[in-house]
Design a protein around this motif. Structure first.
Motif, PDB file in Angstrom:
ATOM      1  N   GLN A  44       0.854  -1.195   0.000  1.00 54.10           N
ATOM      2  CA  GLN A  44       0.000   0.000   0.000  1.00 54.10           C
ATOM      3  C   GLN A  44       0.886   1.241   0.000  1.00 54.10           C
ATOM      4  O   GLN A  44       1.513   1.555   1.011  1.00 54.10           O
ATOM      5  CB  GLN A  44      -0.884   0.016   1.260  1.00 54.10           C
ATOM      6  CG  GLN A  44      -1.865  -1.127   1.369  1.00 54.10           C
ATOM      7  CD  GLN A  44      -2.990  -1.044   0.358  1.00 54.10           C
ATOM      8  OE1 GLN A  44      -3.436  -2.059  -0.154  1.00 54.10           O
ATOM      9  NE2 GLN A  44      -3.423   0.194   0.056  1.00 54.10           N
ATOM     10  N   ILE A  45       0.899   1.969  -1.101  1.00 55.55           N
ATOM     11  CA  ILE A  45       1.752   3.163  -1.133  1.00 55.55           C
ATOM     12  C   ILE A  45       1.261   4.217  -0.147  1.00 55.55           C
ATOM     13  O   ILE A  45       2.038   5.043   0.330  1.00 55.55           O
ATOM     14  CB  ILE A  45       1.846   3.777  -2.550  1.00 55.55           C
ATOM     15  CG1 ILE A  45       0.449   4.115  -3.064  1.00 55.55           C
ATOM     16  CG2 ILE A  45       2.581   2.865  -3.506  1.00 55.55           C
ATOM     17  CD1 ILE A  45       0.484   5.243  -4.044  1.00 55.55           C
ATOM     18  N   ASP A  46      -0.037   4.170   0.185  1.00 53.83           N
ATOM     19  CA  ASP A  46      -0.579   5.148   1.141  1.00 53.83           C
ATOM     20  C   ASP A  46      -0.153   4.838   2.575  1.00 53.83           C
ATOM     21  O   ASP A  46      -0.389   5.638   3.477  1.00 53.83           O
ATOM     22  CB  ASP A  46      -2.104   5.222   1.029  1.00 53.83           C
ATOM     23  CG  ASP A  46      -2.760   3.832   1.030  1.00 53.83           C
ATOM     24  OD1 ASP A  46      -2.246   2.924   0.342  1.00 53.83           O
ATOM     25  OD2 ASP A  46      -3.766   3.648   1.733  1.00 53.83           O
ATOM     26  N   LEU A  54       7.523   8.946  -3.634  1.00 47.00           N
ATOM     27  CA  LEU A  54       7.280   7.496  -3.646  1.00 47.00           C
ATOM     28  C   LEU A  54       8.393   6.758  -4.381  1.00 47.00           C
ATOM     29  O   LEU A  54       8.791   5.662  -3.990  1.00 47.00           O
ATOM     30  CB  LEU A  54       5.932   7.195  -4.302  1.00 47.00           C
ATOM     31  CG  LEU A  54       4.727   7.560  -3.438  1.00 47.00           C
ATOM     32  CD1 LEU A  54       3.445   7.485  -4.252  1.00 47.00           C
ATOM     33  CD2 LEU A  54       4.640   6.641  -2.217  1.00 47.00           C
ATOM     34  N   ARG A  55       8.880   7.370  -5.439  1.00 42.19           N
ATOM     35  CA  ARG A  55       9.976   6.747  -6.190  1.00 42.19           C
ATOM     36  C   ARG A  55      11.203   6.567  -5.280  1.00 42.19           C
ATOM     37  O   ARG A  55      11.832   5.514  -5.270  1.00 42.19           O
ATOM     38  CB  ARG A  55      10.316   7.629  -7.395  1.00 42.19           C
ATOM     39  CG  ARG A  55      11.272   7.007  -8.392  1.00 42.19           C
ATOM     40  CD  ARG A  55      11.594   7.993  -9.507  1.00 42.19           C
ATOM     41  NE  ARG A  55      10.410   8.463 -10.207  1.00 42.19           N
ATOM     42  CZ  ARG A  55       9.833   7.822 -11.223  1.00 42.19           C
ATOM     43  NH1 ARG A  55      10.339   6.685 -11.656  1.00 42.19           N
ATOM     44  NH2 ARG A  55       8.763   8.324 -11.799  1.00 42.19           N
ATOM     45  N   LEU A  74      10.510   3.842  -2.620  1.00 38.71           N
ATOM     46  CA  LEU A  74      10.415   2.469  -3.120  1.00 38.71           C
ATOM     47  C   LEU A  74      11.688   1.968  -3.777  1.00 38.71           C
ATOM     48  O   LEU A  74      11.934   0.760  -3.818  1.00 38.71           O
ATOM     49  CB  LEU A  74       9.263   2.365  -4.138  1.00 38.71           C
ATOM     50  CG  LEU A  74       7.857   2.472  -3.547  1.00 38.71           C
ATOM     51  CD1 LEU A  74       6.825   2.697  -4.653  1.00 38.71           C
ATOM     52  CD2 LEU A  74       7.499   1.222  -2.749  1.00 38.71           C
ATOM     53  N   LEU A  85       1.452  -2.634  -6.477  1.00 38.03           N
ATOM     54  CA  LEU A  85       1.298  -1.435  -5.656  1.00 38.03           C
ATOM     55  C   LEU A  85      -0.168  -1.039  -5.643  1.00 38.03           C
ATOM     56  O   LEU A  85      -0.850  -1.101  -6.665  1.00 38.03           O
ATOM     57  CB  LEU A  85       2.155  -0.296  -6.222  1.00 38.03           C
ATOM     58  CG  LEU A  85       3.656  -0.592  -6.294  1.00 38.03           C
ATOM     59  CD1 LEU A  85       4.400   0.561  -6.960  1.00 38.03           C
ATOM     60  CD2 LEU A  85       4.221  -0.864  -4.915  1.00 38.03           C
ATOM     61  N   ASP A 129      -3.100   1.921  -3.951  1.00 33.40           N
ATOM     62  CA  ASP A 129      -3.368   3.179  -3.243  1.00 33.40           C
ATOM     63  C   ASP A 129      -4.784   3.044  -2.726  1.00 33.40           C
ATOM     64  O   ASP A 129      -5.729   3.116  -3.519  1.00 33.40           O
ATOM     65  CB  ASP A 129      -3.213   4.354  -4.209  1.00 33.40           C
ATOM     66  CG  ASP A 129      -3.399   5.684  -3.495  1.00 33.40           C
ATOM     67  OD1 ASP A 129      -3.556   5.695  -2.250  1.00 33.40           O
ATOM     68  OD2 ASP A 129      -3.372   6.721  -4.173  1.00 33.40           O
ATOM     69  N   TRP A 138      -2.107   0.859  -8.308  1.00 34.69           N
ATOM     70  CA  TRP A 138      -1.363   2.102  -8.525  1.00 34.69           C
ATOM     71  C   TRP A 138      -0.104   1.803  -9.304  1.00 34.69           C
ATOM     72  O   TRP A 138       0.537   0.765  -9.100  1.00 34.69           O
ATOM     73  CB  TRP A 138      -0.996   2.737  -7.177  1.00 34.69           C
ATOM     74  CG  TRP A 138      -0.403   4.109  -7.301  1.00 34.69           C
ATOM     75  CD1 TRP A 138      -1.084   5.292  -7.341  1.00 34.69           C
ATOM     76  CD2 TRP A 138       0.984   4.445  -7.407  1.00 34.69           C
ATOM     77  NE1 TRP A 138      -0.210   6.347  -7.465  1.00 34.69           N
ATOM     78  CE2 TRP A 138       1.072   5.861  -7.503  1.00 34.69           C
ATOM     79  CE3 TRP A 138       2.166   3.710  -7.430  1.00 34.69           C
ATOM     80  CZ2 TRP A 138       2.280   6.544  -7.629  1.00 34.69           C
ATOM     81  CZ3 TRP A 138       3.372   4.383  -7.557  1.00 34.69           C
ATOM     82  CH2 TRP A 138       3.422   5.789  -7.649  1.00 34.69           C
ATOM     83  N   LEU A 198       3.167   3.786   3.236  1.00 34.07           N
ATOM     84  CA  LEU A 198       4.631   3.869   3.356  1.00 34.07           C
ATOM     85  C   LEU A 198       5.026   5.008   4.291  1.00 34.07           C
ATOM     86  O   LEU A 198       4.533   6.128   4.144  1.00 34.07           O
ATOM     87  CB  LEU A 198       5.267   4.134   1.978  1.00 34.07           C
ATOM     88  CG  LEU A 198       5.157   3.019   0.953  1.00 34.07           C
ATOM     89  CD1 LEU A 198       5.734   3.499  -0.390  1.00 34.07           C
ATOM     90  CD2 LEU A 198       5.896   1.770   1.420  1.00 34.07           C
ATOM     91  N   GLU A 227       4.842  11.861  -6.500  1.00 30.26           N
ATOM     92  CA  GLU A 227       5.311  10.661  -7.210  1.00 30.26           C
ATOM     93  C   GLU A 227       6.816  10.444  -7.036  1.00 30.26           C
ATOM     94  O   GLU A 227       7.280   9.315  -6.896  1.00 30.26           O
ATOM     95  CB  GLU A 227       4.945  10.743  -8.697  1.00 30.26           C
ATOM     96  CG  GLU A 227       5.604   9.626  -9.489  1.00 30.26           C
ATOM     97  CD  GLU A 227       4.771   9.059 -10.611  1.00 30.26           C
ATOM     98  OE1 GLU A 227       3.546   9.295 -10.650  1.00 30.26           O
ATOM     99  OE2 GLU A 227       5.358   8.359 -11.446  1.00 30.26           O
TER     100      GLU A 227
END
Ligand SMILES: [Mg+2]
Length: 327
Positions: free
Chosen positions: A232-234, A252-253, A256, A303, A305, A310, A236, A249
């Motif tokens: 879940q990127i939300d 997140l890059r 990750l 991934l 969101d 995502w 992290l 973005e």
């Protein structure tokens, strides 16, 4: 005494309080006494100038980091760090450099109660190698290979800050001055998650330290465990330094795919969640659940969101090393 013997004498000055070092620096080999009913865990890492760091890196940071990355590998196995050896290749003998380098090395060695028990010094391009040895009760090592579908995925702390620190040091990104110390400290002075690693013994199904980036390192667990994952990127954990500096973005890059964070990423079966909470209740350790192991294509990470799939707008390469793209 030639100058390299002088260096050896320099490192021999350090006195460890460990009683299990039977013979330390200065003999043909070190003799240590592992605890009864314990196994040894051994890790080695090398850092080469021009590959893993550049000439602007402070020598104190190099001393800290070459020990930290090895201790981090021990932490990921659940081990208690005990002994270090150092192989040092130097282009020239520089007393000030050695003072700073050894100060950085011994600070972290002392912090984790590790003794430097031997090493070697030679002339050549600047190359640092540490071998770290740790101990754990028989059969308690945490490997990468036993994650199962349904296990929860955790990380031990903020991701992406070390990558941001590198980008700042290479003048690719600017951060506000209030964030500078944090991102440089995360890049140069990572603190391995030793206490957490030990708390995970017997309950985590797999563990790895995040050295190459979350997608790459979690990918190792999944490949070796023959599973896939949803992240879940939300969920992290991202620092203010990261989110206030970069577009969403890009943040997140970094979180990750950039390396060098030395947080732990681990998987935990549902039935052990309560035990983890109990074990860390009175500590500052706050691991964050970021997803779940699932069945499916070995090593694949989806991934999400919230409830939605995502994807990055542009493709990312997991484990991209910002310093050297040949790595
Ligand atoms: Mg590792």
């Amino acid at each position: 005494m030639d100058e390299f013997n002088l260096i050896d004498a320099f490192f021999a000055r350090h006195q460890s309080r460990r009683r299990d070092v039977v013979i330390g620096i200065g003999d043909d080999g070190a003799v240590v006494q592992p605890a009864a009913e314990h196994e040894l865990v051994i890790a080695t890492d090398t850092m080469v100038e021009g590959v893993h760091f550049d000439s602007t890196t402070p020598p104190r940071a190099l001393g800290h980091k070459i020990a930290a990355v090895n201790i981090s590998d021990l932490a990921a196995m659940g081990a208690e760090p005990s002994w270090l050896t150092l192989a040092l290749t130097l282009p020239r003998v520089d007393r000030d450099w050695l003072e700073e380098f050894s100060a950085g090395l011994f600070e972290i060695a002392d912090y984790y109660h590790c003794a430097l028990v031997g090493g070697d010094t030679t002339r050549g391009p600047l190359t640092l190698t540490v071998t770290a040895q740790g101990q754990l009760p028989k059969g308690k090592a945490i490997s990468r290979g036993k994650a199962k579908p349904g296990d929860w995925i955790y990380v031990s702390g903020d991701l992406g800050d070390a990558g941001l620190g590198l980008a700042v040091s290479q003048q690719r990104v600017e951060v506000a001055s209030r964030h500078l110390k944090r991102v440089y400290d995360k890049l140069h002075y990572p603190m391995p998650r030793v206490a957490l690693g030990q708390a995970l013994r017997g309950i985590a199904s797999a563990c790895i330290d995040v050295s190459d980036g979350l997608l790459a390192d979690l990918g190792q667990i999944l490949k070796q465990s023959n599973c896939a994952a949803q992240v879940q990127i939300d969920k992290l954990p991202l620092s203010l330094a990261l989110t206030e500096t970069l577009e969403a973005e890009d943040a997140l890059r970094y979180a990750l795919t950039s390396g060098d964070d030395y947080e732990l990423c681990f998987t935990l079966p549902e039935q052990h969640r309560g035990q983890l909470e109990t074990r860390i209740a009175h500590t500052a350790i706050k691991p964050v659940c970021i997803g779940q192991v699932v069945g499916g294509d070995k090593g694949k990470i989806r991934l999400r969101d919230g409830a939605d799939e995502w994807q990055f707008a542009a493709a990312v390469q997991p484990g991209y090393n910002h310093f050297n793209d040949n790595d």
